[in-house]
Design a protein around this motif. Structure first.
Motif, PDB file in Angstrom:
ATOM      1  N   ALA A  65      33.896  26.142  54.295  1.00 22.59           N
ATOM      2  CA  ALA A  65      34.877  25.832  53.259  1.00 22.59           C
ATOM      3  C   ALA A  65      34.861  24.339  52.919  1.00 22.59           C
ATOM      4  N   ILE A  66      34.663  23.497  53.943  1.00 19.63           N
ATOM      5  CA  ILE A  66      34.605  22.050  53.728  1.00 19.63           C
ATOM      6  C   ILE A  66      33.421  21.684  52.834  1.00 19.63           C
ATOM      7  N   VAL A  67      32.260  22.311  53.083  1.00 19.51           N
ATOM      8  CA  VAL A  67      31.068  22.019  52.273  1.00 19.51           C
ATOM      9  C   VAL A  67      31.283  22.472  50.829  1.00 19.51           C
ATOM     10  N   ILE A  68      31.858  23.667  50.635  1.00 19.21           N
ATOM     11  CA  ILE A  68      32.188  24.142  49.284  1.00 19.21           C
ATOM     12  C   ILE A  68      33.197  23.198  48.629  1.00 19.21           C
ATOM     13  N   ILE A 100      36.913  26.059  47.199  1.00 15.23           N
ATOM     14  CA  ILE A 100      37.144  25.567  45.838  1.00 15.23           C
ATOM     15  C   ILE A 100      38.561  25.018  45.708  1.00 15.23           C
ATOM     16  N   THR A 101      39.530  25.752  46.242  1.00 11.38           N
ATOM     17  CA  THR A 101      40.934  25.313  46.184  1.00 11.38           C
ATOM     18  C   THR A 101      41.113  23.975  46.886  1.00 11.38           C
ATOM     19  N   LEU A 102      40.530  23.864  48.080  1.00 11.13           N
ATOM     20  CA  LEU A 102      40.618  22.609  48.837  1.00 11.13           C
ATOM     21  C   LEU A 102      39.952  21.472  48.076  1.00 11.13           C
ATOM     22  N   LEU A 128      46.055  27.820  56.828  1.00 15.90           N
ATOM     23  CA  LEU A 128      45.707  29.100  56.221  1.00 15.90           C
ATOM     24  C   LEU A 128      44.280  29.508  56.581  1.00 15.90           C
ATOM     25  N   PHE A 129      43.378  28.525  56.686  1.00 14.24           N
ATOM     26  CA  PHE A 129      42.007  28.822  57.099  1.00 14.24           C
ATOM     27  C   PHE A 129      42.015  29.516  58.462  1.00 14.24           C
TER      28      PHE A 129
END
Length: 270
Positions: free
Chosen positions: A15-18, A195-197, A4-5
């Motif tokens: 996104a990984i850092v978040i 956040i979801t990940l 999806l990313f």
């Protein structure tokens, strides 16, 4: 999530850092023990936190490079075939049981991982940048082995949260460097996917560690079942949700995955 990313043009590293920040927050909220910095630093497992936090970031980057240089199939096979490392570690270090049926199940699991991971559209060859899949293989295997080895039985949420926290700090420095060096700005749309990940990532680590502490369930069995089930289930998700084409090799891999799970788990509970 990563599919999806790619579809919605989400910056994966951001996104990984978040995700690491979210997972760290989950661990600290979930933790029921008092957080005393001096006790944590002097504990036997704190070195594991530093070591694993570094590996999380390093292996992520190696996985990305492997996918770019060698192809997605090679990256998938290298990361999932690494299950053999915690399996062998459990058998030799923890003196876990090993019999003919379990050996056959583990061998079938490795074959299943390969068959379900290979995609026809991947034309890249393994011989390109051979060191990358080798590093990915050992890095992924060491992460699985070390998480089980270092985790304290009574502080799993805190241990997990601190690993993700350290990985977040390292990842944040990488983002800052890229922002300065390549003038790359942070994108707000990376926050929600991250956040979801993070929620899923924390839950996967937490429940894996809890499962590893079930009386009578050996780590060599759990890691085998866990990895081969992930690969088989991910392949089916690709078919049903992302409309990916599954080859005969992939279907054979899924069938072998089910057989290997049956062989290993029946051995365990007998």
């Amino acid at each position: 999530m990563f599919k999806l990313f790619n579809k919605y043009k989400i910056d994966t590293l951001q996104a990984i850092v978040i995700n690491y920040f979210t997972a760290c927050t989950c661990g600290l909220i979930h933790n029921n023990n008092a957080i005393v910095a001096s006790e944590i630093i002097s504990s036997d497992w704190f070195i594991g936190v530093i070591f694993l936090g570094f590996l999380f970031i390093a292996v992520f980057n190696v996985m990305a490079l492997t996918a770019q240089k060698n192809g997605l199939s090679v990256a998938s096979v290298a990361s999932k075939m690494s299950v053999i490392i915690p399996v062998v570690f459990g058998i030799y270090v923890y003196n876990e049981s090993i019999g003919f049926q379990k050996i056959i199940g583990i061998i079938l699991a490795l074959i299943a991982v390969y068959l379900t991971s290979v995609k026809q559209k991947d034309n890249n060859v393994l011989t390109q940048s051979l060191y990358l899949p080798i590093l990915l293989f050992f890095g992924s295997g060491i992460i699985d082995t070390s998480i089980n080895y270092f985790a304290p039985d009574d502080k799993i949420p805190l241990f997990s949260g601190l690993i993700f926290g350290w990985a977040f700090i390292l990842g944040a420095f990488i983002l800052i460097y890229k922002s300065i060096r390549f003038n790359k700005n942070f994108k707000v749309k990376s926050i929600l996917p991250g956040i979801t990940l993070g929620l899923v990532n924390y839950a996967s680590i937490y429940f894996l560690l809890k499962a590893l502490r079930i009386d009578g369930l050996e780590s060599s069995t759990l890691f085998t079942v866990n990895n081969v089930a992930i690969v088989a289930f991910s392949t089916l998700i690709g078919l049903l949700i992302f409309k990916e084409r599954i080859s005969n090799k992939n279907w054979l891999g899924i069938l072998l995955a089910l057989i290997s799970i049956a062989l290993v788990t029946i051995t365990e509970w007998n």
